[in-house]
Design a protein around this motif. Sequence first.
Motif, PDB file in Angstrom:
ATOM      1  N   UNK A 110       1.397  -8.179  15.811  1.00 50.38           N
ATOM      2  CA  UNK A 110       0.553  -7.300  16.625  1.00 50.38           C
ATOM      3  C   UNK A 110      -0.696  -8.012  17.088  1.00 50.38           C
ATOM      4  N   UNK A 111      -1.337  -7.399  18.075  1.00 55.12           N
ATOM      5  CA  UNK A 111      -2.489  -7.998  18.719  1.00 55.12           C
ATOM      6  C   UNK A 111      -3.750  -7.210  18.354  1.00 55.12           C
ATOM      7  N   UNK A 112      -4.871  -7.925  18.282  1.00 60.46           N
ATOM      8  CA  UNK A 112      -6.144  -7.235  18.061  1.00 60.46           C
ATOM      9  C   UNK A 112      -6.504  -6.480  19.338  1.00 60.46           C
ATOM     10  N   UNK A 113      -6.836  -5.204  19.190  1.00 61.65           N
ATOM     11  CA  UNK A 113      -7.144  -4.393  20.369  1.00 61.65           C
ATOM     12  C   UNK A 113      -8.516  -4.758  20.947  1.00 61.65           C
ATOM     13  N   UNK A 120      -3.701 -10.654  13.058  1.00 61.52           N
ATOM     14  CA  UNK A 120      -3.928  -9.484  12.206  1.00 61.52           C
ATOM     15  C   UNK A 120      -3.475  -9.752  10.776  1.00 61.52           C
ATOM     16  N   UNK A 121      -4.265  -9.245   9.847  1.00 62.25           N
ATOM     17  CA  UNK A 121      -3.922  -9.377   8.428  1.00 62.25           C
ATOM     18  C   UNK A 121      -4.041  -8.020   7.753  1.00 62.25           C
ATOM     19  N   UNK A 122      -3.035  -7.735   6.906  1.00 60.75           N
ATOM     20  CA  UNK A 122      -3.029  -6.467   6.176  1.00 60.75           C
ATOM     21  C   UNK A 122      -3.412  -6.716   4.729  1.00 60.75           C
ATOM     22  N   UNK A 132      -7.100  -5.941   9.518  1.00 58.45           N
ATOM     23  CA  UNK A 132      -8.313  -6.509  10.087  1.00 58.45           C
ATOM     24  C   UNK A 132      -7.914  -7.717  10.922  1.00 58.45           C
ATOM     25  N   UNK A 133      -8.647  -7.961  12.019  1.00 58.81           N
ATOM     26  CA  UNK A 133      -8.401  -9.139  12.851  1.00 58.81           C
ATOM     27  C   UNK A 133      -9.159 -10.308  12.241  1.00 58.81           C
ATOM     28  N   UNK A 137     -12.850 -10.327  13.171  1.00 53.96           N
ATOM     29  CA  UNK A 137     -13.217  -9.616  11.942  1.00 53.96           C
ATOM     30  C   UNK A 137     -13.404  -8.107  12.119  1.00 53.96           C
ATOM     31  N   UNK A 138     -12.894  -7.554  13.214  1.00 54.18           N
ATOM     32  CA  UNK A 138     -12.975  -6.104  13.416  1.00 54.18           C
ATOM     33  C   UNK A 138     -11.827  -5.409  12.663  1.00 54.18           C
TER      34      UNK A 138
END
Length: 307
Positions: A110-113, A120-122, A132-133, A137-138
Motif C-alpha cells: 500500500x501507499x502512504x496517502x 508502510x509498516x504495521x 505508519x509510513x 512518519x505519518x
Amino acid sequence: MTENHSATDMFRLLADDTRVDILRAAAVAQYELEEVGSGPAELAFSEIYDYVEVENTSKLSYHLGELTGTYLQKSDDGYSLTHAGERIVRFILSGNYERPDSFGPKPVDGMCVFCGEEALEAFLSRQFFRIVCSACEQPVAGQPITPAQVKTHDDDALIESVKLQSAEVSKQIRRGMCPECGAHLSSDVIEMRGNPLPDADSFLVTSTCQECLRGYNSPLTYSVVYHPASIAFHWDRGIDVTSRGIWEFNEHLYQGCWTSEQIASDPDEYEVVLRHEDDAIRLFLDSTATVMRTERVRRKNGDPRHS
Ligand SMILES: [Zn+2]
Ligand SMILES: [Zn+2]
C-alpha cells in the motif's frame, strides 16, 4: 437491562472463582449443545454441580442466586446465559483481558496517502493495530485489535484478519449499526479544513455511538468502497475490494482517481467518483453519508456514456 444494576455491582458479583466457573460451565454446555444444532443451553442444577468445584449444594445455590438476573436467567428447564453472561464469558474464555503479544513492525503493501511512498509498516501499539509510513512518519491507519486475534493468527494471517475486520466494520457503520455494541448509529459528513489528505477528498464521515460512545471516521470516498455497487463495479474488473484493507485504497486517493465533492446544499448532497482505468462508478450521498443512488460511467473517446 430491565433491573438496573450499577456497573460496580455487576463486577462485584464476578469477584469469585466459583461464579466464573459457573459461567464457564454454561458456555461449555452451550458449546456441546450447539454442536448438534440445538437451541440455547439450559443447565439443570445437578449438571452445574457436576461441572463446578464447590463444597456443597447450598453454596452452589447461593452463587447461582447471586448470578441469576444479571449473568444467568432461570426457567423451568434450568439456567442459561443472559446477554451480559454471554459477553463476559466469551471475554474470559478468549483471554481478551490479557495483554496482546507483540507484532511488527512489518512492511505491508500500500501507499502512504500523505507522501505517496510505498513504505508502510504495521505494528501493534497497545490494543491498536497501526500502520505508519516510514518515509514521512505519518500514521496512516489504526484499528482496535483483540489479544485473541493476535494470539491465534500468524503475521500474514493477522494482517488479513484486520483487512476483513475493516471491511465488516465499515459495512456495519454504513448500514447504521454500531459494530461495538449493536446500537443504532448515525453519521454526518463534515468538511475538513486544513485537510492533510489529498485534495481529491476533503470530506470525512464521522459516526459516534450515543450508547457506548465509540467513534468512527473515514474519508467520504472510503466510506462507500464496500457499498454493493462499488463491490460489483470492482468485481467486474477483477478486483475484490472486500479482501482489501483500507490502507490499500490510499493510492487511488493520492493519485486523484477517487474523488468526492459537494454537489448541493440544503439539503446537502455529495458525489463520490471511484475511477478505474476508463470507467467509473458515481455514488450520490446525502448529509448522513447514505448512498441514495449510483451510476456507472463508461468513457469512450472522451464521451461519457452511462452503462
Ligand atoms: Zn508518507
Ligand atoms: Zn456502540
